[in-house]
Design an enzyme around this catalytic site. Sequence first.
Site, PDB file in Angstrom:
ATOM      1  N   HIS A  59      37.147  49.946  32.144  1.00 57.93           N
ATOM      2  CA  HIS A  59      38.125  48.681  31.980  1.00 57.93           C
ATOM      3  C   HIS A  59      39.158  48.972  32.651  1.00 57.93           C
ATOM      4  O   HIS A  59      39.699  48.138  33.483  1.00 57.93           O
ATOM      5  CB  HIS A  59      37.895  48.236  30.699  1.00 57.93           C
ATOM      6  CG  HIS A  59      38.691  47.348  30.257  1.00 57.93           C
ATOM      7  ND1 HIS A  59      38.564  45.894  29.892  1.00 57.93           N
ATOM      8  CD2 HIS A  59      40.383  47.070  30.170  1.00 57.93           C
ATOM      9  CE1 HIS A  59      39.598  45.319  29.542  1.00 57.93           C
ATOM     10  NE2 HIS A  59      40.599  45.788  29.839  1.00 57.93           N
ATOM     11  N   GLU A  60      40.041  50.016  32.285  1.00 65.71           N
ATOM     12  CA  GLU A  60      41.148  50.187  32.932  1.00 65.71           C
ATOM     13  C   GLU A  60      41.440  50.404  34.313  1.00 65.71           C
ATOM     14  O   GLU A  60      42.217  49.867  34.899  1.00 65.71           O
ATOM     15  CB  GLU A  60      42.040  51.256  31.978  1.00 65.71           C
ATOM     16  CG  GLU A  60      42.192  50.916  30.633  1.00 65.71           C
ATOM     17  CD  GLU A  60      42.930  49.986  30.260  1.00 65.71           C
ATOM     18  OE1 GLU A  60      43.929  49.531  31.020  1.00 65.71           O
ATOM     19  OE2 GLU A  60      42.666  49.328  29.112  1.00 65.71           O
ATOM     20  N   HIS A  63      41.331  47.277  36.218  1.00 63.13           N
ATOM     21  CA  HIS A  63      42.812  46.719  36.279  1.00 63.13           C
ATOM     22  C   HIS A  63      43.300  47.365  37.502  1.00 63.13           C
ATOM     23  O   HIS A  63      44.284  46.993  38.287  1.00 63.13           O
ATOM     24  CB  HIS A  63      43.421  46.940  35.040  1.00 63.13           C
ATOM     25  CG  HIS A  63      43.304  46.019  34.104  1.00 63.13           C
ATOM     26  ND1 HIS A  63      43.192  44.704  33.965  1.00 63.13           N
ATOM     27  CD2 HIS A  63      43.023  46.351  32.613  1.00 63.13           C
ATOM     28  CE1 HIS A  63      42.662  44.265  32.855  1.00 63.13           C
ATOM     29  NE2 HIS A  63      42.697  45.137  32.025  1.00 63.13           N
ATOM     30  N   ASP A 161      44.549  41.107  27.877  1.00 61.48           N
ATOM     31  CA  ASP A 161      44.518  40.556  29.211  1.00 61.48           C
ATOM     32  C   ASP A 161      44.422  39.282  29.197  1.00 61.48           C
ATOM     33  O   ASP A 161      44.730  38.393  30.108  1.00 61.48           O
ATOM     34  CB  ASP A 161      43.030  40.963  29.947  1.00 61.48           C
ATOM     35  CG  ASP A 161      43.118  42.622  29.851  1.00 61.48           C
ATOM     36  OD1 ASP A 161      43.963  43.131  29.881  1.00 61.48           O
ATOM     37  OD2 ASP A 161      42.173  43.168  29.783  1.00 61.48           O
TER      38      ASP A 161
HETATM   39 ZN   LIG Z   1      42.335  45.270  30.097  1.00 64.67          ZN
END
Ligand SMILES: [Zn+2]
Length: 367
Positions: A59-60, A63, A161
């Site tokens: 997930h990170e 980004h 987010d």
């Molecule tokens: Zn996030």
Amino acid sequence: MKWSFKIAKVAGTEVRIHLTFFILLLLVAMQGMSGGQGTAGAVDALLFVSAAFLCVLLHEFGHVFAARGYGIHTPDITLLPIGGVARLERMPRKPSHEFVVAICGPLVNVAIAAAIKLALGLQMVMNPEYQFEQPGHFWEKLMLWNLIMVAFNMIPAFPMDGGRVLRAFLAMFTDYGRATRWAATLGQGIALTVALWMLFSREFHPVLLLISFFIFMAAGQEAAAVTQEEATRGLRVRDAMLTDFRTLPQDATLGDAVVLLLAGSQQDFPMLDERGNILGLVTRNRLVSALSENGPMHPAVHVLESCPDSLSPIISLGEGLERLRSITCPAMPVLDPVSRKLVGLLTAENVGEVLMVRAALRGRKET
Ligand SMILES: [Zn+2]
């Protein structure tokens, strides 16, 4: 981040683990052990937590890779027991870019959940005996975990987010500062609602309360930072520093300082040596307490507060304010970059006045 160490470097971004993460692993293993299956239970539990945090890491990286696409440096990702933190050098200012960077994290989890669902579906087609969605199945649990991550991260509150997605969306219709304040207000409203709900329903969840508190604070900070950035944009330290100030010689007494204090509105007095170099500040707080203890004839140099930092007049006011805030001194000396002579003092009070005047002039222009 303190207490964290590097475990890998992926495409230029360090992956770090916080030491408290191991406490989580220990707790999980102990819980797995006590489930009645002994070591096998512990291994199962650890395996699941590792897979879950691999999803957090991915997930990170969602980004990180999106931010890279806009030329933003991404030095590291730290895994904490409460989740992952990707450090971006800055958030993109363009709403569409911020939207993409914020949404790419949750999208990774959507993709993982979809891939698991597809794989399980295929397995069911190939093997009709397979019991789909049996409780406790590793892959189903992992799929659910990813969906929970999406839902949780899309809560429209900073620093989630969802808060950034909302701000980016609002910023397409109004200015950045107002969009941030609206998004922050909504985030604080959500945090407050959750906390009040806990209070009235008597269902106390300490972790949820902690998260609400964290969101409330983070939203306020985000709004304050943007408001300050907007107010000081284009200004330098020299535009907001105090230039009409009094100084004390090295041999001044507390009495001399009191005379200056009572003569005007200045509260903190730089002390200079005979060559004009700054030795430190005689601050009002120290002056008053030293006066009652030692009397007016006491040398002022004894109560001098040394200045750990000084500013150049040409740096941005935003940076100057940040550095002023990081020290305990109420004023920061501004030195000429060439001669190192004192040319001004930066105080929060004076900056406040400058910003007030600026806002008033701007308001006049708009009407
Ligand atoms: Zn996030």
